[in-house]
Enzyme design. Structure first.
Site, PDB file in Angstrom:
ATOM      1  N   ASP A   1       0.801  -1.231   0.000  1.00 56.96           N
ATOM      2  CA  ASP A   1       0.000   0.000   0.000  1.00 56.96           C
ATOM      3  C   ASP A   1       0.832   1.278   0.000  1.00 56.96           C
ATOM      4  O   ASP A   1       0.268   2.380   0.087  1.00 56.96           O
ATOM      5  CB  ASP A   1      -0.944   0.007   1.210  1.00 56.96           C
ATOM      6  CG  ASP A   1      -2.105  -0.968   1.014  1.00 56.96           C
ATOM      7  OD1 ASP A   1      -2.596  -1.067  -0.119  1.00 56.96           O
ATOM      8  OD2 ASP A   1      -2.511  -1.620   1.988  1.00 56.96           O
TER       9      ASP A   1
ATOM     10  N   ASP B   1      -6.037  -4.141  -6.035  1.00 64.12           N
ATOM     11  CA  ASP B   1      -5.716  -2.813  -5.512  1.00 64.12           C
ATOM     12  C   ASP B   1      -4.270  -2.423  -5.822  1.00 64.12           C
ATOM     13  O   ASP B   1      -3.926  -1.247  -5.930  1.00 64.12           O
ATOM     14  CB  ASP B   1      -5.911  -2.767  -3.988  1.00 64.12           C
ATOM     15  CG  ASP B   1      -7.041  -3.642  -3.479  1.00 64.12           C
ATOM     16  OD1 ASP B   1      -7.333  -4.678  -4.113  1.00 64.12           O
ATOM     17  OD2 ASP B   1      -7.622  -3.315  -2.452  1.00 64.12           O
TER      18      ASP B   1
HETATM   19  N1  GLY Z   1      -8.006  -3.072   0.249  1.00 61.09           N
HETATM   20  C1  GLY Z   1      -8.268  -1.796  -0.278  1.00 61.09           C
HETATM   21  C2  GLY Z   1      -9.693  -1.561  -0.510  1.00 61.09           C
HETATM   22  O1  GLY Z   1     -10.482  -1.738   0.388  1.00 61.09           O
HETATM   23  O2  GLY Z   1     -10.056  -1.183  -1.578  1.00 61.09           O
END
Ligand code: GLY
Length: 416
Positions: A126, A187
């Site tokens: 992230d 993601d």
């Molecule tokens: N894991 C990132 C989202 O909730 O989009």
């Protein structure tokens, strides 16, 4: 060469047609950006009051749960929090919209809290969300050299999660056992923007190679034949073979989780910006089109397109905001008819999000209601969530530029 002029002409013709047909063109990006500014100022006031009048810059707004009235915050010094870059990013966008120096100073102070992430090993993938939304926007608007250095260092850190034997970034190192292999989540496509940018702005060429390898493998294995996506792709850690597609935050392994598909649309559009690879452009249109074909009338998806509870299932305003923003960029890269289709779809999404059904207004200090974070875990259901606000304000700024006939990323027009 950008198609933006075509988009603008097609959009203007579409707007005229709608006006002639008596459908009012009510969405005014400037008006909605002014609303965002009001909510930003209110948030800053309320955050300060919550700390007895002194702002705690270590606390980042994360959500306002259904029925609540105030931001729940997360500690910026917790490297396991994936959403901490969005609030500084919102402040940078609000500064861009208003030129308000007070907001710039607040943006700088919140952004600074994340600098430590550039000096520690990666917790997970992230880092792009965390550092590119905060420092990336900060650099774009100020050109500060120290910001560039933070982005470059963090891009190198993110690259340590790349596994050449697989060809993708390992999204969640902590979950290799849970998934039974190297896991890559959709993601992760968003984090590639930082790698591509870094490779063009003083970082290693290898960063772009990693991003391209990741996108290519994701394109090949992370989608079903109908271009809907899995949330998670699991690969053999040693051979890199694709083992299975499954979900984490969606309804089931075979369903289309709305935000996962949104990340895919946004991520492959971004990869086209940097590479001008026709394979990404063709692919992302298929991924966007299946999403658009299955949307409810107001353009805001249910949290998972296959939830049998539809139409009473929760919506996900965050997915709508992500997709609206992505489509406004994608429109810049496709011929006029398709561009008009994407711009009108984005306008419809933003019109809905800007209505009283979705804007938080007096209910709480966020911009938007009705996002869904992780329904299977019972977390952040029908809530205000910080990333919905981030992509909403980004999309409004993009819409303003599209309506002025400006290209969004002219600096990459000649990139081959
Ligand atoms: N894991 C990132 C989202 O909730 O989009």
């Amino acid at each position: 060469m950008t198609q933006l002029k075509n988009v603008f002409t097609a959009w203007a013709a579409g707007a005229l047609l709608l006006a002639c047909e008596g459908t009012p063109e009510t969405l005014d990006a400037s008006h909605e950006l002014a609303y965002c500014h009001t909510q930003v100022c209110r948030s800053l006031d309320e955050l300060r009051q919550a700390e007895g009048g002194q702002m705690d810059y270590n606390m980042m707004p994360r959500n306002v749960l259904k029925g609540e009235k105030q931001w729940n915050c997360r500690r910026a010094d917790n490297p396991e929090e994936w959403c901490n870059g969005f609030w500084p990013g919102i402040l940078w966008y609000d500064y861009e919209a208003t030129g308000d120096e007070t907001i710039r100073q607040e943006a700088e102070r919140f952004t600074q809290q994340l600098e430590y992430l550039s000096r520690r090993p990666a917790f997970d993938h992230d880092l792009g969300f965390l550092i590119y939304c905060s420092y990336g926007n900060g650099f774009r608007l100020t050109g500060r050299e120290d910001y560039r250095q933070v982005i470059l260092a963090t891009a190198d850190t993110l690259a340590t999660l790349y596994r050449p034997q697989v060809g993708t970034i390992l999204s969640w190192p902590r979950n290799v056992g849970v998934f039974g292999g190297h896991n890559t989540i959709m993601d992760n496509m968003i984090n590639l923007e930082m790698l591509m940018w870094a490779s063009r702005n003083g970082g290693s060429r290898q960063l772009a190679e990693i991003a391209i390898n990741h996108a290519d493998k994701t394109m090949k294995y992370h989608f079903r034949p109908d271009f809907t996506s899995y949330h998670v792709a699991v690969y053999d850690t040693l051979t890199g073979d694709f083992l299975r597609g499954c979900t984490h935050q969606g309804l089931a392994d075979h369903t289309m989780w709305a935000r996962g598909q949104a990340w895919a649309i946004y991520g492959f559009t971004t990869m086209y910006r940097f590479t001008r690879s026709e394979s990404y452009l063709e692919f992302v249109q298929q991924v966007a089109d299946v999403y658009l074909q299955r949307l409810p009338d107001d353009g805001v998806p249910y949290w998972d397109f296959d939830d049998p509870q539809i139409p009473t299932a929760p919506r996900d305003a965050s997915a709508a905001a992500v997709v609206a923003s992505a489509l406004l960029e994608l429109a810049d890269y496709v011929p006029a008819v398709k561009a008009n289709y994407y711009v009108e779809a984005a306008r419809k999404m933003l019109s809905s999000l800007s209505s009283k059904a979705y804007q938080s207004r007096k209910a709480n200090p966020s911009f938007l209601l009705h996002s869904t974070g992780h329904l299977p875990a019972g977390s952040e259901i029908d809530a205000s969530i910080i990333y919905a606000d981030y992509y909403y304000i980004e999309a409004l700024l993009r819409l303003q530029r599209v309506e002025r006939g400006e290209a969004l990323y002219p600096e990459y027009d000649e990139v081959k």
